[in-house]
Design an enzyme around this catalytic site. Sequence first.
Site, PDB file in Angstrom:
ATOM      1  N   GLN A  98       1.057  -1.182  -0.098  1.00 34.74           N
ATOM      2  CA  GLN A  98      -0.176   0.063  -0.065  1.00 34.74           C
ATOM      3  C   GLN A  98       0.825   1.109  -0.090  1.00 34.74           C
ATOM      4  OE1 GLN A  98      -3.431  -0.719   2.953  1.00 34.74           O
ATOM      5  NE2 GLN A  98      -1.946  -2.196   3.589  1.00 34.74           N
ATOM      6  N   HIS A 116      -1.436   1.593  -4.264  1.00 38.02           N
ATOM      7  CA  HIS A 116      -1.989   3.081  -3.925  1.00 38.02           C
ATOM      8  C   HIS A 116      -0.910   4.082  -4.791  1.00 38.02           C
ATOM      9  CE1 HIS A 116      -4.036   1.797  -0.007  1.00 38.02           C
ATOM     10  NE2 HIS A 116      -4.585   1.477  -1.037  1.00 38.02           N
ATOM     11  N   CYS A 145       1.691  21.709 -15.183  1.00 37.52           N
ATOM     12  CA  CYS A 145       1.938  20.935 -16.368  1.00 37.52           C
ATOM     13  C   CYS A 145       2.592  21.902 -17.329  1.00 37.52           C
ATOM     14  CB  CYS A 145       0.889  20.208 -16.636  1.00 37.52           C
ATOM     15  SG  CYS A 145       1.047  19.215 -18.316  1.00 37.52           S
ATOM     16  N   CYS A 147       1.216  22.122 -20.057  1.00 36.82           N
ATOM     17  CA  CYS A 147      -0.115  22.546 -20.758  1.00 36.82           C
ATOM     18  C   CYS A 147      -0.727  23.743 -19.860  1.00 36.82           C
ATOM     19  CB  CYS A 147      -1.281  21.365 -20.962  1.00 36.82           C
ATOM     20  SG  CYS A 147      -2.081  20.910 -19.443  1.00 36.82           S
ATOM     21  N   SER A 186      -2.373  -1.189   9.541  1.00 33.55           N
ATOM     22  CA  SER A 186      -3.653  -1.131  10.449  1.00 33.55           C
ATOM     23  C   SER A 186      -4.656  -2.028   9.931  1.00 33.55           C
ATOM     24  CB  SER A 186      -4.052   0.325  10.697  1.00 33.55           C
ATOM     25  OG  SER A 186      -4.321   1.030   9.523  1.00 33.55           O
ATOM     26  N   PRO A 211       3.662  -4.469  15.831  1.00 30.95           N
ATOM     27  CA  PRO A 211       3.854  -3.966  17.121  1.00 30.95           C
ATOM     28  C   PRO A 211       2.603  -3.880  18.029  1.00 30.95           C
ATOM     29  CG  PRO A 211       4.676  -1.953  16.062  1.00 30.95           C
ATOM     30  CD  PRO A 211       4.262  -3.250  15.153  1.00 30.95           C
ATOM     31  N   GLU A 212       1.638  -3.529  17.203  1.00 35.11           N
ATOM     32  CA  GLU A 212       0.320  -3.314  17.864  1.00 35.11           C
ATOM     33  C   GLU A 212      -0.694  -4.154  17.352  1.00 35.11           C
ATOM     34  OE1 GLU A 212      -0.031  -0.869  20.168  1.00 35.11           O
ATOM     35  OE2 GLU A 212       1.679   0.091  19.507  1.00 35.11           O
ATOM     36  N   ALA A 228       9.000  -4.527  12.474  1.00 36.54           N
ATOM     37  CA  ALA A 228       9.236  -5.143  11.355  1.00 36.54           C
ATOM     38  C   ALA A 228      10.836  -5.571  11.015  1.00 36.54           C
ATOM     39  CB  ALA A 228       8.496  -4.667  10.060  1.00 36.54           C
TER      40      ALA A 228
HETATM   41  C1  BJW Z   1       4.546  -0.993  12.401  1.00 33.38           C
HETATM   42  C2  BJW Z   1       5.999  -0.419  12.741  1.00 33.38           C
HETATM   43  C3  BJW Z   1       6.928  -1.187  12.833  1.00 33.38           C
HETATM   44  C4  BJW Z   1       4.268   1.015  13.412  1.00 33.38           C
HETATM   45  N1  BJW Z   1       6.871  -2.478  12.137  1.00 33.38           N
HETATM   46  N2  BJW Z   1       4.614  -2.412  12.058  1.00 33.38           N
HETATM   47  C5  BJW Z   1     -15.328  -1.428   2.242  1.00 33.38           C
HETATM   48  C6  BJW Z   1     -15.426  -1.039   3.643  1.00 33.38           C
HETATM   49  C7  BJW Z   1     -15.208   0.284   4.370  1.00 33.38           C
HETATM   50  C8  BJW Z   1     -14.883   1.398   3.344  1.00 33.38           C
HETATM   51  C9  BJW Z   1     -14.552   0.854   2.308  1.00 33.38           C
HETATM   52  C10 BJW Z   1     -14.753  -0.378   1.681  1.00 33.38           C
HETATM   53  N3  BJW Z   1     -14.149  -0.202   0.276  1.00 33.38           N
HETATM   54  C11 BJW Z   1     -13.833   0.785   0.030  1.00 33.38           C
HETATM   55  C12 BJW Z   1     -14.081   1.643   1.237  1.00 33.38           C
HETATM   56  C13 BJW Z   1     -13.629   3.293   1.135  1.00 33.38           C
HETATM   57  C14 BJW Z   1     -12.293   3.515   1.255  1.00 33.38           C
HETATM   58  C15 BJW Z   1     -11.680   2.916   2.776  1.00 33.38           C
HETATM   59  O1  BJW Z   1     -11.438   1.900   2.913  1.00 33.38           O
HETATM   60  N4  BJW Z   1     -12.057   3.771   3.889  1.00 33.38           N
HETATM   61  C16 BJW Z   1     -11.818   3.242   5.112  1.00 33.38           C
HETATM   62  C17 BJW Z   1     -10.986   4.108   5.907  1.00 33.38           C
HETATM   63  C18 BJW Z   1     -13.243   3.153   6.082  1.00 33.38           C
HETATM   64  N5  BJW Z   1     -11.232   3.185   0.375  1.00 33.38           N
HETATM   65  C19 BJW Z   1     -11.324   3.573  -0.633  1.00 33.38           C
HETATM   66  O2  BJW Z   1     -11.551   4.797  -0.988  1.00 33.38           O
HETATM   67  C20 BJW Z   1     -10.201   2.866  -1.883  1.00 33.38           C
HETATM   68  N6  BJW Z   1     -10.895   3.232  -3.132  1.00 33.38           N
HETATM   69  C21 BJW Z   1     -11.854   2.467  -3.401  1.00 33.38           C
HETATM   70  O3  BJW Z   1     -12.405   1.535  -2.652  1.00 33.38           O
HETATM   71  O4  BJW Z   1     -12.364   2.753  -4.681  1.00 33.38           O
HETATM   72  C22 BJW Z   1     -13.630   2.153  -5.158  1.00 33.38           C
HETATM   73  C23 BJW Z   1     -13.721   2.620  -6.508  1.00 33.38           C
HETATM   74  C24 BJW Z   1     -14.060   1.600  -7.544  1.00 33.38           C
HETATM   75  C25 BJW Z   1     -13.943   2.188  -8.881  1.00 33.38           C
HETATM   76  C26 BJW Z   1     -14.112   3.285  -9.270  1.00 33.38           C
HETATM   77  C27 BJW Z   1     -13.935   4.516  -8.434  1.00 33.38           C
HETATM   78  C28 BJW Z   1     -13.927   3.770  -7.037  1.00 33.38           C
HETATM   79  C29 BJW Z   1      -8.990   3.630  -2.145  1.00 33.38           C
HETATM   80  C30 BJW Z   1      -8.089   3.623  -0.852  1.00 33.38           C
HETATM   81  C31 BJW Z   1      -7.009   4.776  -0.911  1.00 33.38           C
HETATM   82  C32 BJW Z   1      -6.222   5.052   0.349  1.00 33.38           C
HETATM   83  N7  BJW Z   1      -5.080   5.943   0.130  1.00 33.38           N
HETATM   84  C33 BJW Z   1      -4.243   6.237   0.917  1.00 33.38           C
HETATM   85  C34 BJW Z   1      -3.343   7.472   0.628  1.00 33.38           C
HETATM   86  C35 BJW Z   1      -2.323   6.964  -0.539  1.00 33.38           C
HETATM   87  C36 BJW Z   1      -1.360   7.997  -0.996  1.00 33.38           C
HETATM   88  C37 BJW Z   1      -0.589   8.484   0.002  1.00 33.38           C
HETATM   89  O5  BJW Z   1       0.395   7.638   0.666  1.00 33.38           O
HETATM   90  O6  BJW Z   1      -0.661   9.881   0.393  1.00 33.38           O
HETATM   91  O7  BJW Z   1      -3.359   5.157   1.337  1.00 33.38           O
HETATM   92  S1  BJW Z   1      -4.978   6.589   2.650  1.00 33.38           S
HETATM   93  C38 BJW Z   1      -3.476   5.748   3.603  1.00 33.38           C
HETATM   94  O8  BJW Z   1      -4.186   4.538   4.242  1.00 33.38           O
HETATM   95  C39 BJW Z   1      -2.594   5.231   2.642  1.00 33.38           C
HETATM   96  C40 BJW Z   1      -2.382   3.929   3.039  1.00 33.38           C
HETATM   97  O9  BJW Z   1      -1.785   3.056   2.075  1.00 33.38           O
HETATM   98  C41 BJW Z   1      -3.245   3.281   3.441  1.00 33.38           C
HETATM   99  C42 BJW Z   1      -3.347   2.066   4.576  1.00 33.38           C
HETATM  100  O10 BJW Z   1      -2.661   2.811   5.735  1.00 33.38           O
HETATM  101  P1  BJW Z   1      -1.418   1.730   6.480  1.00 33.38           P
HETATM  102  O11 BJW Z   1      -0.382   1.496   5.587  1.00 33.38           O
HETATM  103  O12 BJW Z   1      -2.085   0.720   7.095  1.00 33.38           O
HETATM  104  O13 BJW Z   1      -0.830   2.722   7.660  1.00 33.38           O
HETATM  105  P2  BJW Z   1      -1.371   2.932   8.942  1.00 33.38           P
HETATM  106  O14 BJW Z   1      -0.849   4.129   9.408  1.00 33.38           O
HETATM  107  O15 BJW Z   1      -2.982   2.885   9.199  1.00 33.38           O
HETATM  108  O16 BJW Z   1      -1.038   1.769   9.897  1.00 33.38           O
HETATM  109  C43 BJW Z   1       0.485   1.718  10.237  1.00 33.38           C
HETATM  110  C44 BJW Z   1       0.729   0.508  10.942  1.00 33.38           C
HETATM  111  O17 BJW Z   1       1.918   0.067  11.197  1.00 33.38           O
HETATM  112  C45 BJW Z   1       0.167   0.434  12.237  1.00 33.38           C
HETATM  113  O18 BJW Z   1      -0.789  -0.829  12.491  1.00 33.38           O
HETATM  114  C46 BJW Z   1       1.020   0.328  13.344  1.00 33.38           C
HETATM  115  O19 BJW Z   1       1.036  -0.486  14.471  1.00 33.38           O
HETATM  116  C47 BJW Z   1       2.248  -0.313  12.576  1.00 33.38           C
HETATM  117  N8  BJW Z   1       3.595  -0.123  12.814  1.00 33.38           N
HETATM  118  N9  BJW Z   1       5.494   0.875  13.589  1.00 33.38           N
HETATM  119  C48 BJW Z   1       5.839  -2.825  11.824  1.00 33.38           C
HETATM  120  N10 BJW Z   1       8.294  -0.477  13.144  1.00 33.38           N
HETATM  121 ZN    ZN Z   2      -1.370  18.958 -18.672  1.00 26.35          ZN
END
Ligand code: BJW
Ligand code: ZN
Length: 245
Positions: A98, A116, A145, A147, A186, A211-212, A228
Site C-alpha cells: 500500500q 496506492h 504541467c 499545458c 492497520s 507492534p500493535e 518489522a
Molecule cells: C509498525 C511499525 C513497525 C508501526 N513495524 N509495524 C469497504 C468497507 C469500508 C470502506 C470501504 C470499503 N471499500 C472501500 C472503502 C472506502 C475507502 C476505505 O477503505 N475507507 C476506510 C478508511 C473506511 N477505500 C477507498 O476509497 C479506496 N478506493 C476504493 O475503494 O475505490 C472504489 C472505486 C472503484 C472504482 C471506481 C472508483 C472507486 C482507495 C483507498 C486509498 C487509500 N489511500 C491512502 C493514501 C495513498 C497516497 C498517500 O500515501 O498519500 O493510502 S490513505 C492511507 O491509508 C494510505 C495507506 O496506504 C493506507 C493504509 O494505511 P497503512 O499502510 O495501514 O498505515 P497506518 O498508518 O494505518 O498503519 C500503520 C501500521 O503500522 C499500524 O498498525 C502500526 O501499529 C504499524 N507499525 N510501526 C511494523 N516498526
Molecule cells: Zn497537462
Amino acid sequence: MLEKAREWIREARSVAVLTGAGISAESGVPTFRGPGGLWRQYRPEELATPEAFRRDPRLVWEWYDWRRQRIAQARPNAGHEALVRLERSKPRFWLITQNVDGLHERAGSRRVIKLHGDIWLVRCVACGREQRDERVPLPELPPRCACGGLLRPGVVWFGEALPPGAWEAAEQAVREAEVLLVVGTSAVVYPAAGLIPLAQACGARVIEVNPEETAMSARLDCSLRGPAGVILPALIPSEPNVQTG
Ligand code: BJW
Ligand code: ZN
C-alpha cells in the site's frame, strides 16, 4: 509462535506479502494513523481525497512535498531487506504494498504490486500526462504541467479506483499463496484489507507482523508483536531456502 511461522514460510512454495506504512517507520517515514500520524492538525482522511485537492491544492501539495522530503532522506531498513531475501528464495512470490514510498524497490524487491500508486509520479488533471518528478522540495506549489493544468500526486486517494490491473494482480497472488505475510498495516483501508479474509478463504495461513493489535489480529493464525525491522530478519533467514519437491 515465531518458530511455527518460520516453518510455514520455509515450507511454502507460494508466498504473498502485504505491506503498509509500518514497514517504513524504522526508516523514518511517518505512518498515517497512531502516534506521529498527524501532519499539522490534519488527519490523512482529510488530505488524501480528491475533494481536499479541489478545495486547496496547495495545502495537499505541502503535505506531499513534506513527505517526499522525508522519503528522499530515508533508506530501506532490515525489514525491507528481509523481504528481498524471501523473494529470492521462493518460486512464486508477490509483494503487494500500500506504500507509495518506493523503499521496497530501492531495497531490491522486483515482484512488487503497488496498490496506492507512487509518490514520485505527478499527473496532470487537465491533459492526463503522467511523469516522474523526484525534485525535493518542488520549486513551485502546486506544481503545473507544461499545458498549464494543475499537477497532482500519482497516488490513490479515498474514493478513487486502484491503478489498472493492480487489484486483479493482488487478488491472483493471494489466491495462489500458501502463506500471506501482513506487515505494518492497520488493515482498515479497503480494498487492500480485504486481501486478508480472501487469503484465508483460499486456504492460506496468515501471519501478521506489527507492534500493535490491528483490525484483523483476532482472526489470524499468528500475530508476531514487534517492529518489522526486528521480526522480519528473525523470520526470514539470511541463507536462501533450498526448495525441494
Ligand atoms: C509498525 C511499525 C513497525 C508501526 N513495524 N509495524 C469497504 C468497507 C469500508 C470502506 C470501504 C470499503 N471499500 C472501500 C472503502 C472506502 C475507502 C476505505 O477503505 N475507507 C476506510 C478508511 C473506511 N477505500 C477507498 O476509497 C479506496 N478506493 C476504493 O475503494 O475505490 C472504489 C472505486 C472503484 C472504482 C471506481 C472508483 C472507486 C482507495 C483507498 C486509498 C487509500 N489511500 C491512502 C493514501 C495513498 C497516497 C498517500 O500515501 O498519500 O493510502 S490513505 C492511507 O491509508 C494510505 C495507506 O496506504 C493506507 C493504509 O494505511 P497503512 O499502510 O495501514 O498505515 P497506518 O498508518 O494505518 O498503519 C500503520 C501500521 O503500522 C499500524 O498498525 C502500526 O501499529 C504499524 N507499525 N510501526 C511494523 N516498526
Ligand atoms: Zn497537462
